[in-house]
Design a protein around this motif. Sequence first.
Motif, PDB file in Angstrom:
ATOM      1  N   LYS A  42     -23.007  -8.298  21.137  1.00 36.35           N
ATOM      2  CA  LYS A  42     -22.610  -9.628  20.205  1.00 36.35           C
ATOM      3  C   LYS A  42     -21.146  -9.082  19.676  1.00 36.35           C
ATOM      4  O   LYS A  42     -20.362  -8.070  19.622  1.00 36.35           O
ATOM      5  CB  LYS A  42     -23.376  -9.632  19.021  1.00 36.35           C
ATOM      6  N   GLU A  43     -20.116 -10.093  19.844  1.00 34.65           N
ATOM      7  CA  GLU A  43     -18.825  -9.469  19.368  1.00 34.65           C
ATOM      8  C   GLU A  43     -18.828  -8.837  17.520  1.00 34.65           C
ATOM      9  O   GLU A  43     -19.629  -9.531  16.749  1.00 34.65           O
ATOM     10  CB  GLU A  43     -17.773 -10.905  19.647  1.00 34.65           C
ATOM     11  N   ARG A  44     -17.840  -8.841  17.017  1.00 34.29           N
ATOM     12  CA  ARG A  44     -17.583  -8.190  16.262  1.00 34.29           C
ATOM     13  C   ARG A  44     -17.235  -9.282  14.809  1.00 34.29           C
ATOM     14  O   ARG A  44     -16.790 -10.351  15.261  1.00 34.29           O
ATOM     15  CB  ARG A  44     -16.018  -7.286  16.146  1.00 34.29           C
ATOM     16  N   GLU A  45     -17.647  -9.336  13.965  1.00 37.20           N
ATOM     17  CA  GLU A  45     -17.548 -10.314  12.915  1.00 37.20           C
ATOM     18  C   GLU A  45     -17.126 -10.173  11.585  1.00 37.20           C
ATOM     19  O   GLU A  45     -17.675  -9.583  11.216  1.00 37.20           O
ATOM     20  CB  GLU A  45     -19.027 -11.456  12.871  1.00 37.20           C
ATOM     21  N   GLY A  46     -16.051 -10.742  10.438  1.00 32.26           N
ATOM     22  CA  GLY A  46     -15.838 -10.151   9.629  1.00 32.26           C
ATOM     23  C   GLY A  46     -17.200 -10.941   9.127  1.00 32.26           C
ATOM     24  O   GLY A  46     -17.882 -12.012   8.811  1.00 32.26           O
ATOM     25  N   VAL A  47     -17.414 -10.134   8.048  1.00 33.59           N
ATOM     26  CA  VAL A  47     -18.736 -10.480   7.355  1.00 33.59           C
ATOM     27  C   VAL A  47     -18.027 -10.372   5.468  1.00 33.59           C
ATOM     28  O   VAL A  47     -18.727 -11.569   4.946  1.00 33.59           O
ATOM     29  CB  VAL A  47     -19.925  -9.709   7.102  1.00 33.59           C
ATOM     30  N   SER A  48     -17.496 -10.162   5.100  1.00 35.35           N
ATOM     31  CA  SER A  48     -16.808  -9.977   3.557  1.00 35.35           C
ATOM     32  C   SER A  48     -15.390  -9.170   3.652  1.00 35.35           C
ATOM     33  O   SER A  48     -14.937  -8.528   4.140  1.00 35.35           O
ATOM     34  CB  SER A  48     -17.654  -9.758   2.010  1.00 35.35           C
ATOM     35  N   CYS A  49     -14.255  -9.981   2.900  1.00 33.81           N
ATOM     36  CA  CYS A  49     -12.973  -9.550   2.108  1.00 33.81           C
ATOM     37  C   CYS A  49     -13.331  -9.966   0.641  1.00 33.81           C
ATOM     38  O   CYS A  49     -13.372 -10.339   0.229  1.00 33.81           O
ATOM     39  CB  CYS A  49     -12.278  -9.768   3.141  1.00 33.81           C
ATOM     40  N   ILE A  50     -12.549  -8.713   0.527  1.00 33.97           N
ATOM     41  CA  ILE A  50     -11.926  -8.397  -1.296  1.00 33.97           C
ATOM     42  C   ILE A  50     -10.164  -8.879  -0.886  1.00 33.97           C
ATOM     43  O   ILE A  50      -9.796  -7.391  -0.739  1.00 33.97           O
ATOM     44  CB  ILE A  50     -12.188  -8.315  -2.327  1.00 33.97           C
ATOM     45  N   SER A  51      -9.564  -9.136  -1.994  1.00 38.06           N
ATOM     46  CA  SER A  51      -8.334  -9.303  -2.233  1.00 38.06           C
ATOM     47  C   SER A  51      -7.801  -8.110  -3.349  1.00 38.06           C
ATOM     48  O   SER A  51      -8.069  -7.729  -3.827  1.00 38.06           O
ATOM     49  CB  SER A  51      -7.763 -10.105  -2.314  1.00 38.06           C
ATOM     50  N   ASN A  52      -6.207  -7.446  -2.593  1.00 43.51           N
ATOM     51  CA  ASN A  52      -6.447  -6.534  -3.858  1.00 43.51           C
ATOM     52  C   ASN A  52      -5.516  -6.804  -5.210  1.00 43.51           C
ATOM     53  O   ASN A  52      -5.135  -6.203  -5.831  1.00 43.51           O
ATOM     54  CB  ASN A  52      -5.682  -5.241  -3.069  1.00 43.51           C
ATOM     55  N   SER A  53      -4.682  -8.137  -4.722  1.00 38.09           N
ATOM     56  CA  SER A  53      -4.005  -8.741  -5.339  1.00 38.09           C
ATOM     57  C   SER A  53      -4.818  -9.070  -6.923  1.00 38.09           C
ATOM     58  O   SER A  53      -4.514  -9.161  -7.629  1.00 38.09           O
ATOM     59  CB  SER A  53      -2.910  -9.323  -4.912  1.00 38.09           C
ATOM     60  N   ASP A  54      -5.310 -10.337  -6.537  1.00 39.66           N
ATOM     61  CA  ASP A  54      -6.213 -10.863  -8.000  1.00 39.66           C
ATOM     62  C   ASP A  54      -8.073 -10.576  -7.743  1.00 39.66           C
ATOM     63  O   ASP A  54      -9.012 -11.648  -8.238  1.00 39.66           O
ATOM     64  CB  ASP A  54      -6.190 -12.368  -7.514  1.00 39.66           C
ATOM     65  N   GLY A  55      -8.168  -9.531  -6.515  1.00 40.30           N
ATOM     66  CA  GLY A  55     -10.396  -9.899  -6.301  1.00 40.30           C
ATOM     67  C   GLY A  55     -10.539 -11.391  -5.470  1.00 40.30           C
ATOM     68  O   GLY A  55     -11.576 -11.245  -5.947  1.00 40.30           O
TER      69      GLY A  55
END
Length: 121
Positions: A42-55
């Motif tokens: 399968k292709e790589r998929e984005g699971v989650s991310c968290i911003s450094n600026s405001d969370g």
Amino acid sequence: VQLQASGGGLVQPGGSLRLSCAASGFTLDGYTIAWFRQAPGKEREGVSCISNSDGSTYYADSVTGRFTISRDNAKNTGYLQMNSLKLEDAAVYYCAAGALYSSSSDNYPYWGKGTLVTVSS
């Protein structure tokens, strides 16, 4: 500049794991931290991310309500708490860091080696 993902392993369906992403050579507090995964074939998929600026956080629909991303800038580490794991969550999980808050892997120049999550009964 290095990211090290850890915490993968074998877990039964319904179980939990916490992945860690430790940075060295740079400070994560200036970057968005993201988790991606890639299952065999399968292709790589984005699971989650968290911003450094405001969370601010983003979750793929497939993990919303089950996964929680967090960061501890004092420890220069990001985390992905994975609960209620399903068979389809099995994959190699990668952490990444980038300047943009984005779910696209194109926006992340820094990548750690993956950690394998196996979900099996």
